[in-house]
Design a protein around this motif. Structure first.
Motif, PDB file in Angstrom:
ATOM      1  N   ASP A   6       0.832  -1.211   0.000  1.00 24.51           N
ATOM      2  CA  ASP A   6       0.000   0.000   0.000  1.00 24.51           C
ATOM      3  C   ASP A   6       0.864   1.258   0.000  1.00 24.51           C
ATOM      4  N   SER A   7       1.942   1.226   0.759  1.00 22.63           N
ATOM      5  CA  SER A   7       2.854   2.374   0.807  1.00 22.63           C
ATOM      6  C   SER A   7       3.523   2.583  -0.545  1.00 22.63           C
ATOM      7  N   ASN A   8       3.921   1.490  -1.174  1.00 25.69           N
ATOM      8  CA  ASN A   8       4.555   1.596  -2.493  1.00 25.69           C
ATOM      9  C   ASN A   8       3.596   2.175  -3.521  1.00 25.69           C
ATOM     10  N   ILE A   9       2.347   1.748  -3.475  1.00 30.79           N
ATOM     11  CA  ILE A   9       1.348   2.260  -4.412  1.00 30.79           C
ATOM     12  C   ILE A   9       1.123   3.747  -4.190  1.00 30.79           C
ATOM     13  N   THR A  11       3.150   5.897  -2.802  1.00 33.54           N
ATOM     14  CA  THR A  11       4.368   6.622  -3.198  1.00 33.54           C
ATOM     15  C   THR A  11       4.472   6.717  -4.716  1.00 33.54           C
ATOM     16  N   ALA A  12       4.214   5.610  -5.401  1.00 30.91           N
ATOM     17  CA  ALA A  12       4.265   5.612  -6.871  1.00 30.91           C
ATOM     18  C   ALA A  12       3.232   6.575  -7.447  1.00 30.91           C
ATOM     19  N   ASP A  13       2.036   6.599  -6.858  1.00 32.64           N
ATOM     20  CA  ASP A  13       0.996   7.532  -7.324  1.00 32.64           C
ATOM     21  C   ASP A  13       1.426   8.985  -7.145  1.00 32.64           C
ATOM     22  N   ALA A  14       2.010   9.285  -5.987  1.00 29.68           N
ATOM     23  CA  ALA A  14       2.473  10.657  -5.734  1.00 29.68           C
ATOM     24  C   ALA A  14       3.601  11.039  -6.692  1.00 29.68           C
ATOM     25  N   LEU A  15       4.529  10.123  -6.902  1.00 31.48           N
ATOM     26  CA  LEU A  15       5.635  10.394  -7.835  1.00 31.48           C
ATOM     27  C   LEU A  15       5.115  10.572  -9.259  1.00 31.48           C
ATOM     28  N   LEU A  62      12.754   9.614 -12.065  1.00 27.79           N
ATOM     29  CA  LEU A  62      11.422   9.444 -11.473  1.00 27.79           C
ATOM     30  C   LEU A  62      10.689   8.261 -12.109  1.00 27.79           C
ATOM     31  N   THR A  63      10.777   8.152 -13.421  1.00 27.85           N
ATOM     32  CA  THR A  63      10.127   7.047 -14.119  1.00 27.85           C
ATOM     33  C   THR A  63      10.677   5.703 -13.647  1.00 27.85           C
ATOM     34  N   ASP A  64      11.989   5.625 -13.499  1.00 28.72           N
ATOM     35  CA  ASP A  64      12.615   4.385 -13.017  1.00 28.72           C
ATOM     36  C   ASP A  64      12.146   4.049 -11.598  1.00 28.72           C
ATOM     37  N   ALA A  65      12.077   5.049 -10.732  1.00 32.54           N
ATOM     38  CA  ALA A  65      11.631   4.830  -9.354  1.00 32.54           C
ATOM     39  C   ALA A  65      10.171   4.378  -9.318  1.00 32.54           C
ATOM     40  N   ILE A  66       9.336   4.989 -10.127  1.00 30.84           N
ATOM     41  CA  ILE A  66       7.920   4.612 -10.181  1.00 30.84           C
ATOM     42  C   ILE A  66       7.788   3.162 -10.641  1.00 30.84           C
ATOM     43  N   THR A  67       8.546   2.809 -11.659  1.00 31.01           N
ATOM     44  CA  THR A  67       8.506   1.428 -12.171  1.00 31.01           C
ATOM     45  C   THR A  67       8.915   0.439 -11.085  1.00 31.01           C
ATOM     46  N   ARG A  68      10.003   0.735 -10.363  1.00 31.57           N
ATOM     47  CA  ARG A  68      10.456  -0.163  -9.302  1.00 31.57           C
ATOM     48  C   ARG A  68       9.403  -0.306  -8.200  1.00 31.57           C
ATOM     49  N   LEU A  69       8.782   0.802  -7.822  1.00 29.65           N
ATOM     50  CA  LEU A  69       7.760   0.755  -6.773  1.00 29.65           C
ATOM     51  C   LEU A  69       6.545  -0.061  -7.219  1.00 29.65           C
TER      52      LEU A  69
END
Length: 72
Positions: A6-9, A11-15, A62-69
């Motif tokens: 849930d935290s990853n989702i 965070t990914a949404d915010a990013l 940012l795109t790479d971080a979102i993908t990883r999350l």
């Protein structure tokens, strides 16, 4: 406390929202840069182009971080 997924989702949404804002800012800076170039303000236009390059570099990160999350 939310689980890690849930935290990853969240965070990914915010990013993702920040990334969309970054793309919008980049587009606006491009428009201003064109106007500056067309009106002979080459030094200022070159500075604006450097800002766009920074946005592009950070967009990739940012795109790479979102993908990883989203994959975890």
């Amino acid at each position: 406390m939310p689980n890690n997924s849930d935290s990853n989702i969240a965070t990914a949404d915010a990013l993702t929202l920040l990334l969309h804002n970054q793309h919008a800012l980049g587009a606006a800076i491009e428009e201003v840069t064109k106007w500056l170039s067309d009106n002979g303000e080459m030094t200022v236009a070159e500075s604006a182009l450097m800002a766009i390059e920074t946005l592009d570099t950070n967009s990739k990160a940012l795109t790479d971080a979102i993908t990883r999350l989203r994959q975890s």
